[in-house]
Scaffold this motif. Structure first.
Motif, PDB file in Angstrom:
ATOM      1  N   GLU A 131      44.022 -26.683  63.608  1.00 46.86           N
ATOM      2  CA  GLU A 131      44.800 -27.766  64.506  1.00 46.86           C
ATOM      3  C   GLU A 131      44.913 -26.987  65.692  1.00 46.86           C
ATOM      4  O   GLU A 131      44.850 -27.529  67.077  1.00 46.86           O
ATOM      5  CB  GLU A 131      46.186 -28.052  64.058  1.00 46.86           C
ATOM      6  N   ILE A 132      45.099 -25.551  66.015  1.00 44.75           N
ATOM      7  CA  ILE A 132      45.501 -24.731  67.383  1.00 44.75           C
ATOM      8  C   ILE A 132      44.020 -24.890  67.969  1.00 44.75           C
ATOM      9  O   ILE A 132      44.111 -25.200  69.040  1.00 44.75           O
ATOM     10  CB  ILE A 132      45.714 -23.334  66.844  1.00 44.75           C
ATOM     11  N   LEU A 133      42.866 -24.892  67.237  1.00 46.45           N
ATOM     12  CA  LEU A 133      41.683 -24.877  67.847  1.00 46.45           C
ATOM     13  C   LEU A 133      41.444 -26.178  68.528  1.00 46.45           C
ATOM     14  O   LEU A 133      40.837 -26.415  69.788  1.00 46.45           O
ATOM     15  CB  LEU A 133      40.490 -24.256  67.192  1.00 46.45           C
ATOM     16  N   ALA A 134      41.798 -27.309  67.654  1.00 47.65           N
ATOM     17  CA  ALA A 134      41.554 -28.743  68.046  1.00 47.65           C
ATOM     18  C   ALA A 134      42.349 -28.821  69.535  1.00 47.65           C
ATOM     19  O   ALA A 134      42.009 -29.261  70.309  1.00 47.65           O
ATOM     20  CB  ALA A 134      41.783 -29.510  67.042  1.00 47.65           C
ATOM     21  N   SER A 135      43.414 -28.497  69.601  1.00 50.20           N
ATOM     22  CA  SER A 135      44.710 -28.728  70.382  1.00 50.20           C
ATOM     23  C   SER A 135      44.081 -27.735  71.752  1.00 50.20           C
ATOM     24  O   SER A 135      43.872 -28.190  72.831  1.00 50.20           O
ATOM     25  CB  SER A 135      45.907 -28.059  70.238  1.00 50.20           C
ATOM     26  N   GLN A 136      43.372 -26.606  71.592  1.00 55.85           N
ATOM     27  CA  GLN A 136      42.836 -25.881  72.597  1.00 55.85           C
ATOM     28  C   GLN A 136      41.533 -26.678  73.343  1.00 55.85           C
ATOM     29  O   GLN A 136      41.567 -26.562  74.231  1.00 55.85           O
ATOM     30  CB  GLN A 136      42.301 -24.345  72.073  1.00 55.85           C
ATOM     31  N   HIS A 137      40.539 -27.138  72.332  1.00 61.54           N
ATOM     32  CA  HIS A 137      39.757 -27.832  72.730  1.00 61.54           C
ATOM     33  C   HIS A 137      40.219 -29.113  73.586  1.00 61.54           C
ATOM     34  O   HIS A 137      39.421 -29.492  74.674  1.00 61.54           O
ATOM     35  CB  HIS A 137      38.813 -28.481  71.654  1.00 61.54           C
ATOM     36  N   MET A 138      41.133 -29.669  73.159  1.00 57.02           N
ATOM     37  CA  MET A 138      41.635 -30.919  73.871  1.00 57.02           C
ATOM     38  C   MET A 138      42.183 -30.380  75.305  1.00 57.02           C
ATOM     39  O   MET A 138      41.866 -31.341  76.329  1.00 57.02           O
ATOM     40  CB  MET A 138      42.748 -31.381  73.006  1.00 57.02           C
ATOM     41  N   LYS A 139      42.832 -29.351  75.422  1.00 59.77           N
ATOM     42  CA  LYS A 139      43.197 -28.814  76.684  1.00 59.77           C
ATOM     43  C   LYS A 139      41.969 -28.447  77.405  1.00 59.77           C
ATOM     44  O   LYS A 139      41.936 -29.179  78.661  1.00 59.77           O
ATOM     45  CB  LYS A 139      44.170 -27.718  76.692  1.00 59.77           C
ATOM     46  N   THR A 140      40.938 -27.912  77.019  1.00 57.01           N
ATOM     47  CA  THR A 140      39.835 -27.606  77.876  1.00 57.01           C
ATOM     48  C   THR A 140      39.047 -28.871  78.247  1.00 57.01           C
ATOM     49  O   THR A 140      38.780 -29.069  79.459  1.00 57.01           O
ATOM     50  CB  THR A 140      38.963 -26.695  76.889  1.00 57.01           C
ATOM     51  N   LEU A 162      38.274 -30.270  82.327  1.00 53.22           N
ATOM     52  CA  LEU A 162      37.047 -30.643  82.644  1.00 53.22           C
ATOM     53  C   LEU A 162      36.677 -32.004  82.969  1.00 53.22           C
ATOM     54  O   LEU A 162      35.988 -32.421  83.684  1.00 53.22           O
ATOM     55  CB  LEU A 162      36.050 -29.752  81.756  1.00 53.22           C
ATOM     56  N   LEU A 163      37.415 -32.912  82.011  1.00 52.51           N
ATOM     57  CA  LEU A 163      37.069 -34.331  82.262  1.00 52.51           C
ATOM     58  C   LEU A 163      37.949 -35.099  83.218  1.00 52.51           C
ATOM     59  O   LEU A 163      37.679 -36.062  83.677  1.00 52.51           O
ATOM     60  CB  LEU A 163      37.299 -35.126  80.883  1.00 52.51           C
ATOM     61  N   GLU A 164      38.936 -34.257  83.913  1.00 50.04           N
ATOM     62  CA  GLU A 164      40.005 -34.840  84.696  1.00 50.04           C
ATOM     63  C   GLU A 164      39.376 -35.889  85.661  1.00 50.04           C
ATOM     64  O   GLU A 164      39.913 -37.046  85.770  1.00 50.04           O
ATOM     65  CB  GLU A 164      40.711 -33.797  85.325  1.00 50.04           C
ATOM     66  N   GLU A 165      38.537 -35.544  86.447  1.00 48.23           N
ATOM     67  CA  GLU A 165      37.989 -36.294  87.644  1.00 48.23           C
ATOM     68  C   GLU A 165      37.077 -37.231  87.129  1.00 48.23           C
ATOM     69  O   GLU A 165      36.398 -37.984  88.099  1.00 48.23           O
ATOM     70  CB  GLU A 165      37.425 -35.328  88.658  1.00 48.23           C
ATOM     71  N   THR A 166      36.594 -37.140  85.992  1.00 51.94           N
ATOM     72  CA  THR A 166      35.427 -37.987  85.550  1.00 51.94           C
ATOM     73  C   THR A 166      35.693 -39.405  84.839  1.00 51.94           C
ATOM     74  O   THR A 166      34.886 -40.368  84.693  1.00 51.94           O
ATOM     75  CB  THR A 166      34.545 -37.168  84.299  1.00 51.94           C
ATOM     76  N   GLY A 167      36.889 -39.641  84.726  1.00 44.23           N
ATOM     77  CA  GLY A 167      37.125 -40.958  83.994  1.00 44.23           C
ATOM     78  C   GLY A 167      36.832 -41.112  82.620  1.00 44.23           C
ATOM     79  O   GLY A 167      37.038 -42.208  82.165  1.00 44.23           O
ATOM     80  N   ILE A 168      36.573 -40.079  82.178  1.00 43.46           N
ATOM     81  CA  ILE A 168      36.027 -40.270  80.381  1.00 43.46           C
ATOM     82  C   ILE A 168      37.295 -39.819  79.799  1.00 43.46           C
ATOM     83  O   ILE A 168      38.236 -38.893  80.241  1.00 43.46           O
ATOM     84  CB  ILE A 168      35.205 -39.095  80.103  1.00 43.46           C
ATOM     85  N   LYS A 169      37.658 -40.681  78.884  1.00 42.77           N
ATOM     86  CA  LYS A 169      38.887 -40.445  77.891  1.00 42.77           C
ATOM     87  C   LYS A 169      38.849 -39.693  76.621  1.00 42.77           C
ATOM     88  O   LYS A 169      37.960 -40.053  75.595  1.00 42.77           O
ATOM     89  CB  LYS A 169      39.470 -41.854  77.699  1.00 42.77           C
ATOM     90  N   ALA A 170      39.402 -38.587  76.620  1.00 37.01           N
ATOM     91  CA  ALA A 170      39.330 -37.864  75.267  1.00 37.01           C
ATOM     92  C   ALA A 170      40.887 -37.915  74.730  1.00 37.01           C
ATOM     93  O   ALA A 170      41.762 -38.059  75.426  1.00 37.01           O
ATOM     94  CB  ALA A 170      39.301 -36.332  75.384  1.00 37.01           C
ATOM     95  N   ALA A 229      51.440 -20.948  71.748  1.00 40.02           N
ATOM     96  CA  ALA A 229      51.311 -21.439  73.277  1.00 40.02           C
ATOM     97  C   ALA A 229      52.308 -20.488  73.986  1.00 40.02           C
ATOM     98  O   ALA A 229      51.709 -20.235  75.190  1.00 40.02           O
ATOM     99  CB  ALA A 229      51.926 -22.609  73.013  1.00 40.02           C
ATOM    100  N   ASP A 230      53.250 -19.805  73.414  1.00 39.67           N
ATOM    101  CA  ASP A 230      54.012 -18.881  74.148  1.00 39.67           C
ATOM    102  C   ASP A 230      53.495 -17.650  74.606  1.00 39.67           C
ATOM    103  O   ASP A 230      53.388 -17.360  75.668  1.00 39.67           O
ATOM    104  CB  ASP A 230      55.166 -18.395  73.124  1.00 39.67           C
ATOM    105  N   PHE A 231      52.527 -17.287  73.788  1.00 36.63           N
ATOM    106  CA  PHE A 231      51.355 -16.209  74.067  1.00 36.63           C
ATOM    107  C   PHE A 231      50.702 -16.309  75.116  1.00 36.63           C
ATOM    108  O   PHE A 231      50.422 -15.703  76.225  1.00 36.63           O
ATOM    109  CB  PHE A 231      50.670 -15.741  72.717  1.00 36.63           C
ATOM    110  N   LYS A 232      49.943 -17.583  75.144  1.00 39.10           N
ATOM    111  CA  LYS A 232      49.177 -18.084  76.236  1.00 39.10           C
ATOM    112  C   LYS A 232      49.945 -18.178  77.573  1.00 39.10           C
ATOM    113  O   LYS A 232      49.231 -17.957  78.476  1.00 39.10           O
ATOM    114  CB  LYS A 232      48.450 -19.329  75.705  1.00 39.10           C
ATOM    115  N   GLU A 233      51.112 -18.437  77.245  1.00 37.49           N
ATOM    116  CA  GLU A 233      51.918 -18.484  78.864  1.00 37.49           C
ATOM    117  C   GLU A 233      52.547 -17.310  79.109  1.00 37.49           C
ATOM    118  O   GLU A 233      53.605 -16.959  79.811  1.00 37.49           O
ATOM    119  CB  GLU A 233      53.064 -19.638  78.458  1.00 37.49           C
ATOM    120  N   LYS A 234      52.228 -16.276  78.379  1.00 36.57           N
ATOM    121  CA  LYS A 234      52.712 -14.812  78.377  1.00 36.57           C
ATOM    122  C   LYS A 234      54.302 -14.905  78.339  1.00 36.57           C
ATOM    123  O   LYS A 234      54.909 -13.870  79.094  1.00 36.57           O
ATOM    124  CB  LYS A 234      52.328 -14.540  80.095  1.00 36.57           C
ATOM    125  N   LYS A 235      54.850 -15.726  77.559  1.00 35.24           N
ATOM    126  CA  LYS A 235      56.262 -15.570  77.167  1.00 35.24           C
ATOM    127  C   LYS A 235      56.507 -14.393  76.045  1.00 35.24           C
ATOM    128  O   LYS A 235      57.496 -14.059  75.644  1.00 35.24           O
ATOM    129  CB  LYS A 235      56.640 -16.772  76.591  1.00 35.24           C
TER     130      LYS A 235
END
Ligand code: ADP
Ligand code: MG
Length: 694
Positions: A325-334, A338-346, A531-537
């Motif tokens: 799930e951690i990796l799925a969530s990470q993929h989701m964020k990526t 990357l899809l932000e400006e494309t109008g494609i829905k993930a 998530a905390d580690f990623k945000e440098k907490k």
């Protein structure tokens, strides 16, 4: 071989076997005569060189031949009798001795010619051979090439139920009476082309070779057969797959252009090449079945997303599956970024209870509002409905079983395109066997600007040195992983030591924040810490191997692996891939005491190369294919003689042979081709179904 072939006769009815021995043979996996003929020796010893008695060397194992001059049995003590048989040739004499086997004496008559093999000793100034293996010829019979002596002799992998001698006798009986029923299934033309001797000859030669050259030829043929069966099946499967209809994607659509335009970096040459290969596949009219191998950090995710964007351009939905799930969530964020400006829905769909949000996501997927669904295998385990699934991307495939893949593919009428991404490089020989029906792409280039990770072996009790080094990196603003081995969740001792070490580290670095993640924590808890580690907490993250795959935290520049000698090579490589993802110089510190030669070898390999393929080759050589792949689910067939590491030339030839036979290049007569194919299918029988790779 037909159902009633004498070769399938139960082993119990073979002369000299009977029920008790049959039971012992069954334990060795031998059920019938056929199984016995295919039970290969583990070694061969040369007993064909017969030495004159005067030339025997005490301490060596030698073969002698002579005439019996006397035999006797003496009771030496209460519980010890010695049988002695004196044998002579023109050059001298030697005493053969057996202990507590008085019945042996009766087998030797004065004047008999015998051949014996065993270790030569000196006893009271006399040459002696203790409990030799032997063969006797009666005076009216000339000595035949023996079974146990006077030849190259097979040594079988046996349990205590049989002596080598007993087993050889059984095999000899089987060969003498049943070899004639073994039918050749490869025509002469074919055998000639690929340098193969005839099958009967090879079975005789594997057990009782006349020379070491003929043994090699016999081995070659039988190893070839093992590989060939697999390659043939994989080729057939591939042909069948190629005959299937696949969705034809539009590879020059608008979304792809938009996506490219907004991509914050330029694709590497390797990424572009793989994208081209994918484009060719998805526009071919056949279902894609491609494996993308790329070292950690080589940028597989964006390649997968491009494939999904092409699917969108063609009006299809995509599924991207991650192992956790951690990796799925990470993929989701990526993907979201990357899809932000494309109008494609993930959308992200994880396991667990059907909350309101999840129900809504499922509904969006069903109606086609969602273009790309990202998740774990929960996507395929549960009753998830797609509107029109056109592409399935399976990330870090080695974590998935074959069954799960099948489930996903069952979700639409026309088989969706399948893209498998793996960061565990698989050596070519293994890939040819396990993924023989799959096309393989390799991303063999890292994005620019990556600094290679410096790898250091750190053994010794001087923890201060290590801590000082860590402190310097922390002061620079870097973050640190500390990894502890935890091979199995049940290994509580390991977990305890990981937890205690984390406490110790926290005390040593009072100004910094430390935390621990391990497999026994709740998923949510783990995800929150990551998530905390990623945000440098968090500055120092202690972890068991749950961070092994796919985690992308560029600011983490140091990885300390405790007890590194306890990890496998591929695992160490995976772990090391978690650092070296950002601008900082990264370090991988392999702390531990390699107590064994293997352990030392592994750590040295790690220190000397960062090439995933090289590491994989070494890992395969060190651990063998079964261990390397880690599970039987991967469809690796069991070979009796063949060895994926040492026999790769034969594997290449078998693959070529299978391709040739099934291709239009095969210049054998058409009837013969069909007959051969039928014979092969028939022979492979049971094994054929075992090769079940989605
Ligand atoms: P992996 O192959 O291990 O899955 P990722 O897809 O996670 O690798 O990519 C690793 C990192 O490299 C990500 O942060 C990604 O955005 C970045 N990346 C991928 N391709 C490129 C590229 N061509 N140029 C620069 N950065 C890239
Ligand atoms: Mg990845």
């Amino acid at each position: 071989m037909t159902e009633t072939s004498p070769l399938l006769k139960e082993i119990q009815y073979l002369k000299g076997v009977g029920p008790a021995r049959a039971a012992a043979l069954k334990k060795l996996g031998v059920e019938n005569v056929y199984g016995l003929l295919y039970y290969p020796p583990r070694a061969w010893v040369d007993r064909s060189i017969i030495k004159p008695i005067s030339k025997l060397i005490p301490g060596e194992r030698e073969t002698v031949r002579g005439i019996v001059v006397m035999s006797s049995t003496q009771k030496v003590r209460f519980k010890l009798s010695i049988t002695k048989v004196v044998v002579q040739d023109k050059t001298g004499h030697i005493t053969a001795a057996w202990y507590n086997q008085p019945y042996i004496e009766k087998q030797f008559k004065k004047g008999d010619e015998v051949i014996m093999h065993g270790k030569i000793d000196m006893y009271r100034g006399m040459l002696q051979i203790n409990t030799p293996e032997y063969e006797i010829s009666s005076p009216d019979e000339t000595m035949q090439a023996g079974v146990n002596v006077n030849r190259i002799v097979p040594v079988y992998p046996l349990t205590e139920s049989f002596t080598q001698k007993q087993f050889r006798a059984i095999v000899k009986t089987a060969l003498d009476n049943y070899l004639q029923y073994v039918t050749e299934y490869l025509p002469e033309e074919f055998r000639k082309k690929f340098g193969l001797i005839q099958l009967q000859q090879s079975l005789a030669g594997i057990h009782f070779p006349d020379t070491f050259e003929s043994l090699e030829k016999a081995k070659y043929r039988l190893i070839f057969d093992e590989f060939f069966m697999v390659q043939f099946a994989l080729n057939l499967k591939k042909q069948k797959a190629e005959a299937q209809k696949g969705h034809v994607f539009n590879i020059a659509g608008e979304y792809k252009e938009i996506f490219r335009k907004h991509l914050p970096f330029k694709l590497t040459g390797a990424q572009r090449r793989v994208v081209e290969e994918i484009k060719k596949d998805v526009s071919s009219g056949r279902p894609m079945n491609r494996l993308v191998q790329g070292d950690v950090g080589s940028g597989k995710t964006v390649v997968a997303l491009i494939a999904a964007v092409i699917a969108k351009d063609s009006g299809f939905q995509s599924a991207i599956l991650a192992p956790t799930e951690i990796l799925a969530s990470q993929h989701m964020k990526t993907a979201a970024k990357l899809l932000e400006e494309t109008g494609i829905k993930a959308d992200l769909i994880l396991g667990g209870a059907a909350t309101k949000d999840k129900k809504a996501a499922l509904e969006r997927l069903k109606t086609g509002e969602t273009d790309i669904v990202i998740g774990t295998h929960a996507i395929i385990q549960e009753t998830v409905e797609f509107k029109n699934l056109g592409l399935a991307v399976i990330d870090e495939q080695h974590r998935f079983g074959v069954m799960q893949r099948a489930a996903l593919l069952g979700k639409s009428e026309i088989k969706p395109h399948v893209l498998i991404m793996t960061a565990t490089p698989i050596p070519r020989t293994l890939a040819m066997t396990v993924y023989g029906d799959t096309d393989v792409s390799v991303i063999d280039e890292l994005p620019p600007g990556r600094k290679p990770v410096k790898t250091v072996l750190f053994s010794g009790a001087n923890r201060d040195k290590l801590y000082n080094f860590m402190e310097e990196r922390l002061k620079e603003g870097g973050q640190i992983y500390m990894v502890y081995p935890l091979v199995d969740v049940s290994e509580k001792v390991d977990l305890k030591s990981a937890i205690e070490s984390e406490k110790e580290t926290a005390i040593r670095f009072p100004g910094y924040k430390t935390a621990i993640v391990h497999g026994q924590m709740k998923k949510e808890e783990r995800a929150a810490i990551m998530a905390d580690f990623k945000e440098k907490k968090i500055d120092i993250l202690a972890a068991t191997t749950v961070i092994e795959v796919g985690i992308d935290i560029p600011n983490a520049s140091v990885m300390v692996i405790e007890h590194a000698e306890r990890f496998g090579l591929s695992q160490l490589h995976q772990l090391r891939g978690r650092v070296g993802r950002g601008d900082r110089q990264s370090y991988c510190i392999l702390a531990g005491e390699p107590g064994t030669e293997d352990g030392f070898k592994r750590l040295s390999v790690m220190a000397s190369t960062s090439d995933g393929f090289k590491i994989a080759e070494e890992d395969l050589a060190l651990r063998g294919p079964g261990e390397f792949l880690g599970t039987r689910q991967h469809g690796l067939p069991e070979f009796r003689l063949a060895n994926l590491i040492t026999d790769r030339k034969i594997l290449e030839s078998a693959r070529e042979a299978a391709e040739w036979l099934l291709s239009s290049n095969c210049d054998m007569d058409h009837r013969k081709i069909n007959e051969t194919i039928d014979n092969i299918k028939h022979k492979s029988g049971r094994n054929y179904d075992l090769i079940n790779i989605g």
